[in-house]
Design a protein around this motif. Structure first.
Motif, PDB file in Angstrom:
ATOM      1  N   ARG A 142       0.821  -1.198   0.000  1.00  8.98           N
ATOM      2  CA  ARG A 142       0.000   0.000   0.000  1.00  8.98           C
ATOM      3  C   ARG A 142       0.866   1.263   0.000  1.00  8.98           C
ATOM      4  N   GLY A 143       0.202   2.371  -0.330  1.00 10.83           N
ATOM      5  CA  GLY A 143       0.846   3.664  -0.181  1.00 10.83           C
ATOM      6  C   GLY A 143       1.703   4.108  -1.340  1.00 10.83           C
ATOM      7  N   GLN A 144       1.496   3.536  -2.545  1.00 10.76           N
ATOM      8  CA  GLN A 144       2.285   4.019  -3.667  1.00 10.76           C
ATOM      9  C   GLN A 144       1.933   5.482  -3.938  1.00 10.76           C
ATOM     10  N   PRO A 145       2.929   6.346  -4.064  1.00 13.24           N
ATOM     11  CA  PRO A 145       2.639   7.773  -4.308  1.00 13.24           C
ATOM     12  C   PRO A 145       1.941   7.967  -5.648  1.00 13.24           C
ATOM     13  N   THR A 146       1.472   9.193  -5.868  1.00 13.26           N
ATOM     14  CA  THR A 146       0.779   9.499  -7.115  1.00 13.26           C
ATOM     15  C   THR A 146       1.628  10.344  -8.058  1.00 13.26           C
ATOM     16  N   SER A 147       2.548  11.146  -7.543  1.00 16.14           N
ATOM     17  CA  SER A 147       3.393  11.959  -8.425  1.00 16.14           C
ATOM     18  C   SER A 147       4.547  11.114  -8.971  1.00 16.14           C
ATOM     19  N   VAL A 148       4.972  11.447 -10.181  1.00 17.74           N
ATOM     20  CA  VAL A 148       6.038  10.683 -10.826  1.00 17.74           C
ATOM     21  C   VAL A 148       7.326  10.752 -10.021  1.00 17.74           C
ATOM     22  N   GLU A 149       7.663  11.936  -9.497  1.00 14.12           N
ATOM     23  CA  GLU A 149       8.900  12.093  -8.740  1.00 14.12           C
ATOM     24  C   GLU A 149       8.905  11.211  -7.495  1.00 14.12           C
ATOM     25  N   GLU A 150       7.785  11.187  -6.797  1.00 17.36           N
ATOM     26  CA  GLU A 150       7.714  10.375  -5.582  1.00 17.36           C
ATOM     27  C   GLU A 150       7.691   8.889  -5.913  1.00 17.36           C
ATOM     28  N   ASN A 157       9.227   7.521  -8.445  1.00 17.56           N
ATOM     29  CA  ASN A 157      10.598   7.149  -8.807  1.00 17.56           C
ATOM     30  C   ASN A 157      11.457   6.881  -7.576  1.00 17.56           C
ATOM     31  N   ALA A 158      11.133   7.559  -6.469  1.00 15.01           N
ATOM     32  CA  ALA A 158      11.905   7.394  -5.238  1.00 15.01           C
ATOM     33  C   ALA A 158      11.306   6.355  -4.298  1.00 15.01           C
ATOM     34  N   TRP A 159      10.138   5.819  -4.625  1.00 12.74           N
ATOM     35  CA  TRP A 159       9.473   4.846  -3.751  1.00 12.74           C
ATOM     36  C   TRP A 159      10.319   3.583  -3.662  1.00 12.74           C
ATOM     37  N   PRO A 160      10.568   3.058  -2.456  1.00 11.70           N
ATOM     38  CA  PRO A 160      11.482   1.925  -2.306  1.00 11.70           C
ATOM     39  C   PRO A 160      11.163   0.713  -3.167  1.00 11.70           C
ATOM     40  N   TRP A 161       9.872   0.394  -3.357  1.00  7.82           N
ATOM     41  CA  TRP A 161       9.575  -0.803  -4.151  1.00  7.82           C
ATOM     42  C   TRP A 161       9.911  -0.600  -5.629  1.00  7.82           C
ATOM     43  N   TRP A 162       9.739   0.615  -6.152  1.00  4.27           N
ATOM     44  CA  TRP A 162      10.175   0.852  -7.531  1.00  4.27           C
ATOM     45  C   TRP A 162      11.698   0.866  -7.620  1.00  4.27           C
ATOM     46  N   LYS A 163      12.362   1.338  -6.572  1.00  2.00           N
ATOM     47  CA  LYS A 163      13.822   1.286  -6.537  1.00  2.00           C
ATOM     48  C   LYS A 163      14.323  -0.153  -6.574  1.00  2.00           C
ATOM     49  N   VAL A 164      13.635  -1.028  -5.844  1.00  2.00           N
ATOM     50  CA  VAL A 164      14.022  -2.439  -5.834  1.00  2.00           C
ATOM     51  C   VAL A 164      13.867  -3.035  -7.234  1.00  2.00           C
ATOM     52  N   LYS A 165      12.764  -2.726  -7.901  1.00  2.00           N
ATOM     53  CA  LYS A 165      12.581  -3.217  -9.264  1.00  2.00           C
ATOM     54  C   LYS A 165      13.678  -2.690 -10.191  1.00  2.00           C
ATOM     55  N   LYS A 166      14.014  -1.414 -10.009  1.00  2.00           N
ATOM     56  CA  LYS A 166      15.062  -0.822 -10.850  1.00  2.00           C
ATOM     57  C   LYS A 166      16.383  -1.560 -10.684  1.00  2.00           C
TER      58      LYS A 166
END
Length: 470
Positions: A292-300, A302-311
């Protein structure tokens, strides 16, 4: 602030390096949770700068001298007139080495924590492992307590510090990687089960994502140029020898590369972790689904830990593929691994990679960096027969659902062009675009498809483009 007040204050801070015990005081201020945050941050910045500048006498590679230029052979008016820099007292250094790690482990504020980690890195460059032998055991002891939820912060910070140490050797030659190979031998038996637990599909906390990100970064630093034997199954332990201050690799772990005894079972658990991370769904916050809690803005986002893990997962696999996974380009000591990777590993990842690339066509979000890295992986898969055989039935999807929409201008692009055409041209021609812009990786993929698989691609692609233009 008033310059008459600020300037003397800044001069006083700069002269702290001349005062014995000042760095110990700065560390105490930075670590004290009761002190105002801005003051703690300023103390951490000053501590980092002093340790970087005054830990050892720096060498000018231009002149071949210490920065003091004491021999008088410097060019221009510098030469012998240069003042020898002030170095920290050995007692101060010992105090910093003793207390810095504990301060870092217990630090909850990201900015202060990152500054302390950079200080660890700058000291480790000079002191690890010879003059800081307890650093690695201290971090590993903390990581070993990862099963206790109350230790999550300290475990994450220990992983952060371990990553900084590994980064010290990331670009070293094979002969200079002895300490890194020792780190792999000692730490990866702890990191692997922790990463397996954190990458479980039922684990969704941000703390888990942050720890997993640090583990993947450690894996990246340890493998992007050479495969350590401890995770390739090529040989066992072994020691390092220190000669004249340089650590050289001798024996099993010191060799640090894949040999004829490569064991795929040693690497497969790591590939399973990476595949699990790539496959993890990241739903919109409005769905109420985990995580839960994925941000809505693109900048946030990009910095969200789960997207960082995927990256990091996509980045590691793209690097593995390009560095080790193509047998025709592999070095002699990694040909067996290259054959295994191209036949078994790369095909395993095409599914998760294509599923990730399908996020945008299906109306879901995916960061530009992840799309870029996934397209890079597909580009590498085009040239290899085992992976292209699996990719071939999905060429229409890759070309027309992924690459073509990626190349098209967005509403933001049009707005930028109309409002600031110079900035638009600058962004479109940025020399850094190759490293992060999915448009560049889409262009490269289409080019390589036409180059290597033109019989399957060229005519349908021309027909599609003709239809679009008309």
């Amino acid at each position: 602030p008033d310059a008459s007040i600020r300037s003397p204050a800044e001069a006083t801070i700069k002269n702290l390096k001349h005062v014995k015990g000042a760095v110990t005081m700065l560390l105490q201020v930075a670590a004290e949770k009761q002190v105002q945050y801005e003051v703690r941050q300023a103390a951490a910045i000053q501590l980092k700068n002093i340790c970087r500048e005054c830990w050892v006498e720096r060498v000018s590679f231009t002149l071949g001298l210490g920065v003091d230029g004491g021999t008088g052979s410097g060019s221009g008016s510098g030469g012998a007139s240069r003042i020898r820099p002030t170095l920290l007292d050995e007692e101060d250094k010992a105090g910093i080495r003793t207390n810095l790690v504990e301060a870092l482990l217990s630090e909850p504020e990201k900015s202060v924590r990152d500054l302390m980690a950079e200080t660890v890195h700058s000291i480790a460059i000079h002191d690890f492992p010879d003059n800081w032998p307890n650093l690695l055991p201290t971090l590993l002891h903390q990581i070993a307590q990862s099963a206790d939820p109350a230790q999550a912060l300290r475990v994450h910070n220990a992983l952060l510090a371990l990553r900084k140490i590994c980064k010290r050797y990331e670009y070293k030659s094979r002969e200079q990687r002895g300490p890194l190979n020792d780190i792999v031998v000692q730490s990866f038996p702890l990191l692997l089960p922790l990463a397996q637990r954190l990458s479980d599909p039922n684990v969704h906390s941000l703390e888990a994502a942050m720890m997993l990100k640090q583990i993947l970064k450690i894996f990246w630093s340890s493998t992007q140029f050479y495969l350590p034997s401890a995770i390739s199954g090529a040989g066992g332990g072994g020691g390092d020898a220190t000669v004249g201050g340089e650590t050289t690799a001798e024996g099993g772990a010191g060799g640090g590369t894949v040999s004829a005894t490569f064991d795929p079972n040693a690497m497969q658990p790591w590939f399973d972790i990476l595949r699990s991370v790539l496959s993890k769904p990241l739903p919109e916050a409005s769905t109420g689904l985990e995580p839960r809690g994925q941000p809505t803005s693109v900048e946030e986002r990009n910095a969200w830990p789960w997207w960082k893990v995927k990256k990091w997962s996509a980045q590691i696999m793209s690097r593995m593929f390009s560095r080790y996974g193509i047998p025709a380009y592999a070095e002699d000591d990694s040909r067996e691994f290259a054959a295994y990777f191209s036949q078994s590993v790369a095909p395993q990842f095409l599914g998760p990679i294509c599923e990730t690339l399908n996020l945008r066509p299906s109306g879901q979000f995916c960061t530009d960096r992840v799309v870029h890295l996934c397209l890079t992986f597909v580009d590498l898969a085009v040239e290899l027969a085992p992976t292209y055989k699996l990719l071939k039935p999905h060429l229409d999807f890759i070309l027309y659902k992924v690459c073509f929409p990626t190349l098209c201008l967005t509403a933001d692009d049009i707005e930028l062009f109309e409002g600031d055409p110079h900035e638009f041209v600058h962004r479109q021609n940025s020399p850094l675009a190759d490293f992060y812009d999915p448009r560049m990786s889409a262009v490269t993929l289409i080019t390589d498809l036409v180059k290597h698989r033109g019989r399957d691609v060229t005519q349908p692609l021309l027909g599609f483009l003709t239809e679009v233009l008309h």
